[in-house]
Design a protein around this motif. Structure first.
Motif, PDB file in Angstrom:
ATOM      1  N   GLN A 242     -14.475   2.518  -2.917  1.00 50.14           N
ATOM      2  CA  GLN A 242     -15.176   3.792  -2.688  1.00 50.14           C
ATOM      3  C   GLN A 242     -15.785   3.852  -1.286  1.00 50.14           C
ATOM      4  N   MET A 243     -15.053   3.311  -0.315  1.00 47.07           N
ATOM      5  CA  MET A 243     -15.546   3.291   1.059  1.00 47.07           C
ATOM      6  C   MET A 243     -14.771   4.243   1.965  1.00 47.07           C
ATOM      7  N   MET A 244     -13.883   5.023   1.396  1.00 46.76           N
ATOM      8  CA  MET A 244     -13.184   6.065   2.150  1.00 46.76           C
ATOM      9  C   MET A 244     -13.726   7.426   1.729  1.00 46.76           C
ATOM     10  N   THR A 245     -15.015   7.466   1.466  1.00 48.60           N
ATOM     11  CA  THR A 245     -15.662   8.671   0.946  1.00 48.60           C
ATOM     12  C   THR A 245     -16.661   9.203   1.964  1.00 48.60           C
ATOM     13  N   ARG A 246     -17.345  10.248   1.571  1.00 51.84           N
ATOM     14  CA  ARG A 246     -18.336  10.908   2.423  1.00 51.84           C
ATOM     15  C   ARG A 246     -19.398   9.911   2.882  1.00 51.84           C
ATOM     16  N   GLY A 247     -19.739   9.963   4.155  1.00 50.30           N
ATOM     17  CA  GLY A 247     -20.754   9.080   4.724  1.00 50.30           C
ATOM     18  C   GLY A 247     -20.180   7.921   5.511  1.00 50.30           C
ATOM     19  N   TYR A 248     -18.900   7.594   5.289  1.00 51.47           N
ATOM     20  CA  TYR A 248     -18.258   6.501   6.009  1.00 51.47           C
ATOM     21  C   TYR A 248     -17.468   7.041   7.205  1.00 51.47           C
ATOM     22  N   VAL A 249     -17.324   6.185   8.218  1.00 51.10           N
ATOM     23  CA  VAL A 249     -16.555   6.512   9.417  1.00 51.10           C
ATOM     24  C   VAL A 249     -15.592   5.355   9.679  1.00 51.10           C
ATOM     25  N   TRP A 250     -14.301   5.679   9.880  1.00 48.13           N
ATOM     26  CA  TRP A 250     -13.280   4.654  10.119  1.00 48.13           C
ATOM     27  C   TRP A 250     -12.525   4.970  11.405  1.00 48.13           C
ATOM     28  N   PHE A 251     -12.598   4.022  12.354  1.00 47.41           N
ATOM     29  CA  PHE A 251     -11.822   4.099  13.585  1.00 47.41           C
ATOM     30  C   PHE A 251     -10.754   3.008  13.561  1.00 47.41           C
ATOM     31  N   ALA A 252      -9.602   3.289  14.136  1.00 52.18           N
ATOM     32  CA  ALA A 252      -8.526   2.305  14.232  1.00 52.18           C
ATOM     33  C   ALA A 252      -7.955   2.330  15.641  1.00 52.18           C
ATOM     34  N   THR A 253      -7.618   1.155  16.150  1.00 52.52           N
ATOM     35  CA  THR A 253      -6.983   1.077  17.465  1.00 52.52           C
ATOM     36  C   THR A 253      -5.514   1.485  17.334  1.00 52.52           C
ATOM     37  N   ASP A 254      -4.740   1.321  18.410  1.00 51.94           N
ATOM     38  CA  ASP A 254      -3.402   1.907  18.451  1.00 51.94           C
ATOM     39  C   ASP A 254      -2.400   1.258  17.497  1.00 51.94           C
ATOM     40  N   TRP A 255      -2.771   0.177  16.803  1.00 49.21           N
ATOM     41  CA  TRP A 255      -1.857  -0.419  15.822  1.00 49.21           C
ATOM     42  C   TRP A 255      -1.543   0.573  14.692  1.00 49.21           C
ATOM     43  N   LEU A 256      -2.508   1.429  14.370  1.00 56.81           N
ATOM     44  CA  LEU A 256      -2.321   2.372  13.262  1.00 56.81           C
ATOM     45  C   LEU A 256      -1.232   3.392  13.591  1.00 56.81           C
ATOM     46  N   CYS A 257      -1.310   3.984  14.785  1.00 58.93           N
ATOM     47  CA  CYS A 257      -0.302   4.976  15.156  1.00 58.93           C
ATOM     48  C   CYS A 257       1.067   4.336  15.349  1.00 58.93           C
ATOM     49  N   ALA A 258       1.086   3.106  15.882  1.00 56.98           N
ATOM     50  CA  ALA A 258       2.372   2.418  16.035  1.00 56.98           C
ATOM     51  C   ALA A 258       3.036   2.229  14.679  1.00 56.98           C
ATOM     52  N   THR A 259       2.232   1.933  13.664  1.00 52.35           N
ATOM     53  CA  THR A 259       2.771   1.757  12.315  1.00 52.35           C
ATOM     54  C   THR A 259       3.212   3.084  11.712  1.00 52.35           C
ATOM     55  N   LEU A 260       2.374   4.105  11.848  1.00 49.06           N
ATOM     56  CA  LEU A 260       2.702   5.415  11.274  1.00 49.06           C
ATOM     57  C   LEU A 260       3.948   6.014  11.933  1.00 49.06           C
ATOM     58  N   ASP A 261       4.074   5.873  13.249  1.00 48.19           N
ATOM     59  CA  ASP A 261       5.214   6.450  13.960  1.00 48.19           C
ATOM     60  C   ASP A 261       6.525   5.758  13.594  1.00 48.19           C
ATOM     61  N   SER A 262       6.414   4.500  13.133  1.00 46.26           N
ATOM     62  CA  SER A 262       7.636   3.780  12.765  1.00 46.26           C
ATOM     63  C   SER A 262       8.128   4.160  11.367  1.00 46.26           C
ATOM     64  N   PHE A 263       7.299   4.898  10.606  1.00 52.10           N
ATOM     65  CA  PHE A 263       7.693   5.343   9.269  1.00 52.10           C
ATOM     66  C   PHE A 263       8.556   6.600   9.361  1.00 52.10           C
ATOM     67  N   SER A 264       9.323   6.820   8.324  1.00 54.21           N
ATOM     68  CA  SER A 264      10.036   8.089   8.198  1.00 54.21           C
ATOM     69  C   SER A 264       9.054   9.130   7.665  1.00 54.21           C
ATOM     70  N   PRO A 265       9.283  10.426   7.903  1.00 51.94           N
ATOM     71  CA  PRO A 265       8.362  11.466   7.387  1.00 51.94           C
ATOM     72  C   PRO A 265       8.160  11.380   5.889  1.00 51.94           C
ATOM     73  N   MET A 266       9.157  10.937   5.146  1.00 55.68           N
ATOM     74  CA  MET A 266       9.029  10.834   3.689  1.00 55.68           C
ATOM     75  C   MET A 266       7.997   9.781   3.306  1.00 55.68           C
ATOM     76  N   ASN A 267       7.987   8.657   4.032  1.00 54.86           N
ATOM     77  CA  ASN A 267       7.030   7.593   3.726  1.00 54.86           C
ATOM     78  C   ASN A 267       5.603   7.991   4.086  1.00 54.86           C
ATOM     79  N   GLN A 268       5.435   8.849   5.087  1.00 55.49           N
ATOM     80  CA  GLN A 268       4.100   9.235   5.532  1.00 55.49           C
ATOM     81  C   GLN A 268       3.367  10.094   4.508  1.00 55.49           C
ATOM     82  N   THR A 269       4.091  10.758   3.617  1.00 55.50           N
ATOM     83  CA  THR A 269       3.444  11.658   2.662  1.00 55.50           C
ATOM     84  C   THR A 269       2.631  10.919   1.611  1.00 55.50           C
ATOM     85  N   SER A 270       2.838   9.618   1.473  1.00 52.46           N
ATOM     86  CA  SER A 270       2.111   8.859   0.452  1.00 52.46           C
ATOM     87  C   SER A 270       0.855   8.199   0.995  1.00 52.46           C
TER      88      SER A 270
END
Length: 644
Positions: A242-270
């Protein structure tokens, strides 16, 4: 005569022939690449480098017919295996080595590159310490984390948060990245309050317990700096807690976008559990060259030639091959000769596998050519700064909303945060001005758009210990009502009014200081704060020099000067009300003063002044008359002086 003419002609032909042979370009030049083939960064990089080599060899404007050959070695995410792969590649007399993607492996291979004088150019190793003078043959076409952490610190400062919790992989990449972030936060008056280091292969149960314990700490701003993780285990665990809820803040460095961009659009929907995460992605300016390559990549995906999406590291890998090709082309034009020689340090290892390694004699010259390159690639301008990093580090600020990656702004090392691309703002925006720093609307965890507070009172945090003077006089400032432990007074009312303006609950308790029979010593009360016995003091504590040296005071909320605060019980006041503050002791001191002054005046005036002679009664009257007039004149002069 015929033989005399033929001899110089034959000599001239021989010189021309042998000179052309010596200056002839080699048919093939080898370059190496060491990286992890089966990884988020490695899969697109491998294809991109192969495409780049093919494009270089098909371009008649570069290398002038010399074939560029790429020899690859798989590091398999291991420093040990990566070093072995590097040795195997370097045995093939490569002129330069591309990679690796891992900063930890880059540290080891850089030492090998130094010894064999082979330039090393990485498209993904972002550890800031790799720019040290210790690694003169290391260059990178990607951005150092010193840029990225400055951007992350600007993001945190933009929203006014002063404490963060960091989650990082405990290796060279993670530790040195967090050290850079710590330095940048300190410049902005913020700090890392808690660190959660992770091994490369962390245990989910241990991390769950560690992350759960972090909920007992006040800050709710998390910065995640780990290796690309296709499973996003950190965020999935945070969602379960329950830490992805209201009141929390999450920052990620560029590893997150590198991972997301390597996915197909179908995988990103989940990826619904990433809702509200804010991240950085290396900024790639829009260009026709980039659009053409992206279109070519999509065609290869449809044909099944590519198994991964294209992320920024794939683009940097493509440009890295071209950078090496341009440098080799210029090197061959100016020097022509490529030679390797055996190292004296490896003389005793000739019979071993390492005996095949040779030093690149012209490694320093090729390194200088690499440092001087300047061209526009898929990722923009490729040119190196004095620290051997690509110039002008800039990032996109992205926000994940409903499984979609939405851009909310940009950051660059020369313009700061902006809603316009850095290339449109160069030389126009002042990054030191907070008014110029702007971002779009961000959706935070819980689906809210207003800025989260960023911290909470922890569940196990003790209340503030506030000392109050237990006075026996002037109790209207602060007092404890009998034995009910209820505290009241003017100072308490001011404190409670200020507390009502704070938008969150601040648990506190008042602790009386003193025995209740006499007024406490305020110096001792203030010292209790310095000694961490009390967290603060609420009361009528005068601001004096010795106290300001050990504690901080609030802005005074009462008028300065000598005043008396007393309740009014009777509105009918007599003319003698001014005598009420005078006690018996005060009357005695005043009378003694009159007598002493009268005696002194009589001693000084009796011999020379006839007015102080005569009957005793007359002398007593004169003495006290002059004593009274002396006190009156002194007070009158003081009043006149103060009024002027």
């Amino acid at each position: 005569m015929r033989h005399v003419v033929a001899l110089p002609l034959a000599l001239w032909v021989w010189v021309i022939f042998h000179g052309s042979v010596l200056c002839q370009r080699p048919a093939v030049v080898n370059i190496g690449a060491v990286f992890t083939f089966d990884s988020v960064i490695g899969r697109p990089a491998k294809v991109a480098m192969k495409v780049a080599v093919s494009d270089v060899n098909s371009d008649p404007r570069i290398l002038n017919g010399t074939e560029l050959r790429l020899i690859m070695g798989d590091a398999k995410c291991s420093v040990f295996v990566g070093c072995i792969a590097a040795f195997q590649v370097l045995e093939r007399q490569v002129l330069a080595i591309i990679g690796p993607q891992s900063s930890s492996i880059a540290h080891m291979i850089s030492q090998i590159a130094n010894g064999l004088q082979v330039p090393q150019i990485s498209y993904a190793a972002t550890d800031p310490t790799l720019s040290a003078l210790q690694f003169p043959f290391f260059l990178r076409t990607t951005h150092s984390d010193s840029y990225q952490m400055a951007g992350m610190a600007d993001l945190i400062d933009y929203y006014g948060w002063k404490e963060v919790i960091v989650i990082f992989v405990d290796d060279d990449y993670g530790r040195n990245g967090m050290a850079a972030l710590d330095d940048e936060l300190e410049k902005r008056g913020s700090k890392i309050s808690y660190k959660l280091p992770l091994p490369t292969e962390f245990n989910v149960r241990d991390f769950t317990e560690m992350l759960n314990k972090s909920k007992l700490i006040g800050p709710r701003v998390y910065v995640v700096h780990v290796n690309p993780d296709p499973s996003f285990r950190i965020f999935s665990i945070a969602q379960k807690l329950q830490m992805m809820t209201r009141g929390y803040v999450w920052f990620a460095t560029d590893w997150l976008c590198a991972t997301l961009d390597s996915f197909s659009p179908m995988n990103q929907t989940s990826l619904h559990f990433l809702q509200g995460v804010v991240g950085l992605r290396q900024h790639i300016p829009q260009s026709r060259k980039k659009d053409a390559f992206v279109s070519q990549w999509r065609k290869m995906q449809k044909k099944g030639l590519v198994s991964s999406g294209l992320n920024t590291y794939g683009l940097y890998a493509y440009d890295t091959v071209w950078a090496v090709a341009y440098a080799i082309d210029k090197f061959l034009k100016e020097n022509g000769n490529i030679s390797f020689s055996a190292s004296d340090k490896l003389h005793d290892m000739r019979a071993t596998q390492f005996g095949k390694l040779e030093v690149f004699d012209n490694g320093n010259l090729l390194r200088e050519q690499l440092l001087q390159i300047n061209f526009t690639g898929l990722t923009g301008r490729i040119q190196f700064d004095p620290e051997r990093n690509v110039i002008n580090g800039s990032y996109d600020v992205i926000n994940i909303v409903h499984t979609k990656i939405r851009g909310v702004g940009y950051w660059s090392n020369y313009s700061g945060l902006s809603v316009l691309p850095p290339e449109d703002l160069k030389g126009e925006q002042n990054r030191n001005s907070l008014l110029d720093q702007k971002l779009g609307i961000i959706t935070w965890p819980g689906g809210i758009t207003e800025k989260p507070r960023g911290w909470e009172i922890a569940a196990n945090e003790r209340p503030l210990r506030l000392g109050i003077p237990k006075r026996t006089s002037f109790v209207d400032f602060v007092t404890e009502v009998n034995t009910s432990h209820k505290v009241q007074g003017y100072c308490i009312d001011v404190f409670n009014a200020a507390l009502n303006l704070v938008p969150y609950n601040v648990p506190h308790t008042f602790i009386p200081f003193g025995d209740g029979r006499s007024n406490p010593k305020y110096d001792e009360l203030v010292q209790k704060v310095a000694d961490d016995v009390f967290d603060g003091v609420v009361g009528d504590v005068a601001i004096v020099t010795n106290r300001t040296r050990i504690v901080d005071f609030t802005q005074p909320y009462a008028a300065t000067g000598l005043v008396i605060v007393a309740p009014v019980h009777n509105t009918k006041l007599s003319a003698w009300v001014f005598l009420k503050p005078f006690t018996v002791e005060m009357w005695c001191v005043t009378a003694a003063a009159f007598v002493m002054i009268a005696v002194v005046i009589w001693i000084l005036e009796h011999r020379v002044n006839d007015d102080f002679r005569g009957p005793p009664k007359r002398q007593l009257i004169t003495m006290f008359l002059f004593s009274f007039s002396t006190l009156f004149k002194a007070n009158r002069k003081e009043i006149l002086a103060s009024s002027t």
